[in-house]
Design a protein around this motif. Structure first.
Motif, PDB file in Angstrom:
ATOM      1  N   UNK A   1       0.761  -1.199  -0.030  1.00 20.33           N
ATOM      2  CA  UNK A   1      -0.043   0.066  -0.194  1.00 20.33           C
ATOM      3  C   UNK A   1       0.872   1.299  -0.224  1.00 20.33           C
ATOM      4  N   UNK A   2       0.306   2.204  -0.544  1.00 17.60           N
ATOM      5  CA  UNK A   2       1.090   3.585  -0.344  1.00 17.60           C
ATOM      6  C   UNK A   2       1.248   3.759   1.030  1.00 17.60           C
ATOM      7  N   UNK A   3       0.359   3.822   2.124  1.00 15.14           N
ATOM      8  CA  UNK A   3       0.809   4.108   3.433  1.00 15.14           C
ATOM      9  C   UNK A   3       0.376   2.846   4.071  1.00 15.14           C
ATOM     10  N   UNK A   4       1.246   2.637   5.370  1.00 16.26           N
ATOM     11  CA  UNK A   4       0.771   1.827   6.272  1.00 16.26           C
ATOM     12  C   UNK A   4      -0.310   2.389   7.085  1.00 16.26           C
ATOM     13  N   UNK A   5      -1.743   1.738   6.973  1.00 11.62           N
ATOM     14  CA  UNK A   5      -2.725   2.414   7.700  1.00 11.62           C
ATOM     15  C   UNK A   5      -3.048   1.645   9.029  1.00 11.62           C
TER      16      UNK A   5
ATOM     17  N   UNK B   1      14.636  -0.003 -11.607  1.00 13.38           N
ATOM     18  CA  UNK B   1      13.289  -0.305 -11.719  1.00 13.38           C
ATOM     19  C   UNK B   1      12.196   0.649 -11.953  1.00 13.38           C
ATOM     20  N   UNK B   2      10.847   0.252 -12.094  1.00 18.06           N
ATOM     21  CA  UNK B   2       9.876   1.268 -12.580  1.00 18.06           C
ATOM     22  C   UNK B   2       8.785   1.358 -11.638  1.00 18.06           C
ATOM     23  N   UNK B   3       8.130   2.593 -11.438  1.00 13.73           N
ATOM     24  CA  UNK B   3       6.875   2.697 -10.686  1.00 13.73           C
ATOM     25  C   UNK B   3       5.624   3.160 -11.449  1.00 13.73           C
ATOM     26  N   UNK B   4       4.859   2.064 -11.846  1.00 11.99           N
ATOM     27  CA  UNK B   4       3.841   2.823 -12.834  1.00 11.99           C
ATOM     28  C   UNK B   4       2.948   3.204 -12.065  1.00 11.99           C
ATOM     29  N   UNK B   5       2.546   3.231 -10.839  1.00 13.10           N
ATOM     30  CA  UNK B   5       1.645   3.699 -10.068  1.00 13.10           C
ATOM     31  C   UNK B   5       1.726   4.953  -9.959  1.00 13.10           C
ATOM     32  N   UNK B   6       2.817   5.628  -9.526  1.00 15.95           N
ATOM     33  CA  UNK B   6       3.038   7.166  -9.246  1.00 15.95           C
ATOM     34  C   UNK B   6       3.237   7.741 -10.777  1.00 15.95           C
TER      35      UNK B   6
ATOM     36  N   UNK C   1      12.927  -4.614 -12.320  1.00 10.04           N
ATOM     37  CA  UNK C   1      11.679  -4.904 -11.223  1.00 10.04           C
ATOM     38  C   UNK C   1      10.982  -3.724 -11.542  1.00 10.04           C
ATOM     39  N   UNK C   2       9.685  -3.804 -10.602  1.00  9.26           N
ATOM     40  CA  UNK C   2       8.715  -3.062 -10.437  1.00  9.26           C
ATOM     41  C   UNK C   2       8.198  -2.707  -9.172  1.00  9.26           C
ATOM     42  N   UNK C   3       7.835  -1.388  -8.895  1.00 12.76           N
ATOM     43  CA  UNK C   3       7.291  -1.290  -7.553  1.00 12.76           C
ATOM     44  C   UNK C   3       6.045  -0.759  -7.691  1.00 12.76           C
ATOM     45  N   UNK C   4       4.947  -1.422  -7.244  1.00 11.72           N
ATOM     46  CA  UNK C   4       3.248  -1.134  -7.538  1.00 11.72           C
ATOM     47  C   UNK C   4       2.583  -0.770  -6.092  1.00 11.72           C
ATOM     48  N   UNK C   5       1.749   0.009  -6.280  1.00  9.35           N
ATOM     49  CA  UNK C   5       0.874   0.422  -5.199  1.00  9.35           C
ATOM     50  C   UNK C   5      -0.362  -0.691  -5.264  1.00  9.35           C
ATOM     51  N   UNK C   6      -0.649  -1.197  -4.103  1.00  9.43           N
ATOM     52  CA  UNK C   6      -1.803  -2.146  -4.101  1.00  9.43           C
ATOM     53  C   UNK C   6      -2.480  -2.236  -2.608  1.00  9.43           C
ATOM     54  N   UNK C   7      -3.754  -2.470  -2.693  1.00 13.57           N
ATOM     55  CA  UNK C   7      -4.476  -2.133  -1.491  1.00 13.57           C
ATOM     56  C   UNK C   7      -5.482  -3.153  -1.355  1.00 13.57           C
ATOM     57  N   UNK C   8      -5.795  -3.512  -0.370  1.00 15.43           N
ATOM     58  CA  UNK C   8      -7.027  -4.895  -0.250  1.00 15.43           C
ATOM     59  C   UNK C   8      -8.238  -4.131  -0.693  1.00 15.43           C
ATOM     60  N   UNK C   9      -8.472  -2.753  -0.229  1.00 12.19           N
ATOM     61  CA  UNK C   9      -9.675  -2.027  -0.562  1.00 12.19           C
ATOM     62  C   UNK C   9      -9.364  -1.007  -0.896  1.00 12.19           C
ATOM     63  N   UNK C  10      -8.890  -0.475  -2.107  1.00  9.45           N
ATOM     64  CA  UNK C  10      -8.565   0.525  -2.832  1.00  9.45           C
ATOM     65  C   UNK C  10      -9.307   1.828  -2.263  1.00  9.45           C
ATOM     66  N   UNK C  11     -10.684   1.462  -2.449  1.00  6.87           N
ATOM     67  CA  UNK C  11     -11.778   2.835  -2.124  1.00  6.87           C
ATOM     68  C   UNK C  11     -11.536   3.401  -0.537  1.00  6.87           C
ATOM     69  N   UNK C  12     -10.982   2.412   0.253  1.00 12.01           N
ATOM     70  CA  UNK C  12     -10.973   3.103   1.541  1.00 12.01           C
ATOM     71  C   UNK C  12      -9.573   3.422   1.908  1.00 12.01           C
TER      72      UNK C  12
ATOM     73  N   UNK D   1      -5.576   6.281  -3.228  1.00 14.47           N
ATOM     74  CA  UNK D   1      -6.325   5.179  -3.852  1.00 14.47           C
ATOM     75  C   UNK D   1      -6.515   5.097  -5.291  1.00 14.47           C
ATOM     76  N   UNK D   2      -6.670   6.016  -5.755  1.00 17.67           N
ATOM     77  CA  UNK D   2      -6.875   5.858  -7.451  1.00 17.67           C
ATOM     78  C   UNK D   2      -5.811   5.090  -7.978  1.00 17.67           C
TER      79      UNK D   2
END
Lengths: 339, 339, 339, 339
Positions: free
Chosen positions: C102-106, C269-274, C296-307, C312-313
């Motif tokens: 995830x972007x941030x540890x919540x 590596x590449x960050x396609x999320x940002x 390699x890659x670094x991607x943002x992923x979230x169990x529930x992106x809308x929260x 989140x987008x």
């Protein structure tokens, strides 16, 4: 390396000097006239040059070592400022010359009102689009011939000279009969066919900088025009495209004013209307342009900006235009320049 | 939506108004003081607001509908211009204030000569880098503590105030004892830890715009500082990074001067030295900055530019600095401003 | 010019070679080790070099003519690819290595769920922000120490290595006890104090490209870190700032992947999320990054992106992450690479 | 709001539906056909629409709420991908289609050799410039008619289709008799007169993105062409102008590939040659383009790149072109696509 010939050399003398240069092993290329001086371009290293003593050749005025890809447009080829005359107006003679008028010619009433306001405010040239290059094919595209005729009428009444944008050879041909100066817009700055076409006519050209054109590319566009014989070019900075897009339409790159005056002998003016896209930034940026040394300004103005068919947000109202005029006057006088 | 409280409300009164706002269902957030006024931020739609009649609440001075993400820095929250005082100098009071000095403090001799020239030329603040953020780890990094001491000495002799760049909490702490103003450089404009740190000290801050920072991000950087309590911020435009890189180091984005003065109450100055990177463009762009309405200028100057350890190409010589001073004077006077 | 010494030269041998180089009239500068080889920088023209025959000096492995301002980071100084190991993961050995999270540890729940998904999808490293550099001081700033502890816990359960962004020396010191790799974010790419600080620790560094950093500046940032002794650097392209801002957050500059691999031996590596800021563009751009040769890659992923509390987008949902994993696998295999 | 009519409605039926829409108080605007469906544009708010129940009108196939300024080009107006056929080649049908050939047609020998290599490498279309828009008026400007004839000859021998750039109405008219597809170059992307002219012919158009054109402007350029009746448009990303100019000519903006495929039904291909300007980056970026979902590629290739009259630095040699072909094949197959 560029060889500037003396004024009034005859065609046979040019042929003779060409032969001699070929005799040295060069492939001389006639670039065209530069304000009555014929210019010849040769590929040669500066250290080779020394031994040749070209300066002593008959008819040679100056030999100029030149690193720029632009040649006829470069300051090295012509030391003094070029002065471009459009009606009563002059660009490049030290004065501050104002072009004003609406984005588009919309109607007789609108244009005549705008022209009178322009004249009162000290403008010498009336602008007004008859052929509008619009991002959308569904937007208002200009009155074309009718617009040109209205410009002529407004000019006759107010004594202003006129400038309008041309977008291809057809509109250029039409415009030649009606206006005093033709404009090549930012989107066409590298439309080389259009550049060549305006290079072949005998009207001064207002050459806007492309929205992502480097200074070199801009001066090369001028070189295209000059290479066809037309040397009456006024350069116009109108804002470049950068990452800042929330508050302003473009980024006015004012530093090119003193820069271009070092690199070239051509006059340069500033368009704060398209550069900022905001009515409330035009006056301060017009003052700044004059302070930076611009040879003039082109601003959008409308008798009733809220009713404008295009670019209303960046068109000055009559009151604002009066303020602009007073501010330009003030800064010009402080710097010893005539407005 | 932002609620500006009246001056001199007591902590218990603030607690009371917070309770009331919570009673309406809001989550009020205390943003800190804005020039003696406490400001409270609440999430509320303008149309909901009308029914609440917050303006009639005791201690409320004004309720400001605010679309900007910057709040304490926004013009809506504070109508009049903020005036930031640094020694004898003031930024934001209508005058044109000049900061001058070498890129880096190099030696006692160099700095004292520069300081005397600065004072003679009308500068009120002496600049000089003691901690230099350099692109290469192998370049000269500044004299650090010794540089700070030399700044203090030069200030004592000439009566100038001083400003120097800080690059982290350690350099900030060192600088606090020696200089009158601290600078956050372009590369650190979004170093939020550094912004917070300068927000907690009681020295004015010169906040340079990042080289690809939008105006919004720049004002958000000021907001970071203000959110920690320090409201004495002078914004500085120093050129942005664009595609034009052959002739100039950066592109001076002068339109932000009138733009920022609309969006914010903070003073804004211009750095034509870093913006252009060319000695020969600094004077015209300094004139332009004043004409655009800048509250001041910061320029690099060196007693002997050719010997400068950094940025010699963009440092004015003593003669050029004299010319700059006369030109600023001329434009300022024409616009009714004191230099 | 750079002189690479043989492995295992002793300090006294280094001193000796320094003396000899000084004897030739140079001012040799010890740049530090480059993977067990000591590197010495001297200012010398290539043609002067030939006469000296430095290659025959004892202990000299290679003499490298170098035009780049980056030296330790340059491909010329080290021919083979550097391999950076982070837990079970390796960057630069030809495999495709995935960092996800995830972007941030919540919260404990969110992070553990994300970590399990990451592990299932083939990620080797878990990302999660504990210190968030946010544009607004009023946005969520991260859980700090608590976030670091959760990262450690999630790593223990899933066997993933961990990476988190550090923003100053304090957060760096805290992070060292909890994570396997530290990240320097885009906004801090020219925060030279932070670069030096991570250069002194013994953790691998993920160095993001600044949003308007040239490739040269990016490699100079790596050079800063290496000049302090830390050579375990993974470069990360995350999109640059351009004029296109309507549809995408940044412009992914994928061509730097093959370019950097020519200029430097460091993995990239590449960050396609940002880079895109849009969930729906991440998978195709991840495929493209692998096809371009990214390590390699670094991607943002979230169990529930809308929260999600931030970004989140641009966070992939579990299903989308599964798709990403399958797509990377497919392209990697086609190119003979292990994922 | 856009109303898509059923196929095969008669002119009188169109007139009838226009009358009805006017009866509701609208000013309907006929946009032209979209692949056999006539499209009518009306200014209407979505909530007003609901009451009207336009969908139940005879001849109406779909009513599409549309926020984009591009209409005929938008994905909402046409759900399935448009397939553009050029000779044996198809763009948009899921396959990967390769266009290859020299920057400029230089000679019979050069072009025939290039054509044979292109055919062997799997290209379906031969490129070759007969009219070259060059930055300098003094550079090679193309063979014009002779070049067109050589393209026809090379096509006849190899079975390839051909594409060449047109720069004005004259070159367009000449090209129509000789080539299968005409190209509008980056510098002419907002030459609206040229866009209209290619919109009136019955050849497919390769529309390159301008070097600082937003995605919206690019699609509006396609809309210009479509508004004149020509719907056979292949979009081509060829790199945009950014601040990074030391190592690469332009910045390849590969993310627009999946983005454009969401916004529009038109096929989109990638030009890695102009985008990077470096022979050594073309192959990896070609692989990346296919992986990102591009419908094809256009690459510059020359039998002897070192002798090329233009763009030699970015032209693949025959060996490199073979490698490109194998790499594209590999990535295409992995993604289930035909090359």
């Amino acid at each position: 390396m560029v060889v500037v010939l003396k004024q009034n050399v005859s065609p046979s003398e040019v042929a003779e000097i060409n032969r001699r240069l070929e005799g040295f092993g060069f492939s001389p290329r006639l670039l065209g006239k530069r304000r009555n001086n014929i210019v010849i371009d040769i590929d040669i290293e500066p250290d080779v040059l020394k031994g040749l003593d070209l300066q002593t050749l008959p008819w040679v005025e100056r030999v100029v070592p030149l690193n720029n890809p632009f040649k006829l447009a470069s300051r090295e080829v012509r030391g003094e400022n070029s002065v471009v005359r459009v009606g009563r107006a002059a660009f490049g003679d030290g004065s501050v010359t104002l072009i004003a008028g609406p984005c588009a010619v919309e109607s007789r009433k609108q244009l005549l009102e705008a022209a009178r306001l322009a004249a009162i405010g000290g403008a010498k040239v009336l602008r007004g689009g008859a052929f509008k290059p619009r991002t959308s094919p569904y937007s208002f595209q200009g009155l074309e011939l009718e617009g040109l005729k209205l410009l002529t009428e407004a000019a006759a009444e107010t004594g202003l000279a006129t400038v309008t944008e041309v977008v291809d050879e057809r509109s250029l041909e039409m415009a030649l009969d009606y206006v005093d100066m033709v404009q090549v817009g930012a989107r066409n700055m590298q439309n080389f066919q259009l550049l060549r076409a305006v290079g072949r006519v005998e009207k001064p050209v207002l050459l806007k900088r492309g929205m992502s054109a480097t200074v070199k590319e801009w001066l090369m566009a001028a070189e295209y025009i000059m290479s066809e014989g037309n040397e009456d070019i006024v350069l116009c900075e109108r804002g470049i495209r950068t990452f800042e897009q929330q508050y302003m339409r473009n980024t006015l790159d004012l530093s090119v004013v003193p820069l271009v005056k070092q690199l070239s002998h051509l006059p340069v003016i500033v368009d704060p209307s398209h550069a900022t896209g905001r009515r409330d930034l035009i006056i301060p940026m017009a003052r700044a342009a004059v302070a930076a040394g611009a040879d003039g300004l082109i601003v959008e103005m409308h008798p009733r900006p809220d009713e404008a068919l295009c670019d209303g947000k960046q068109s000055l109202s009559p009151d604002e235009f009066g303020q602009l005029s007073r501010d330009i006057e003030m800064v010009s006088r402080a710097l010893g320049r005539v407005f």
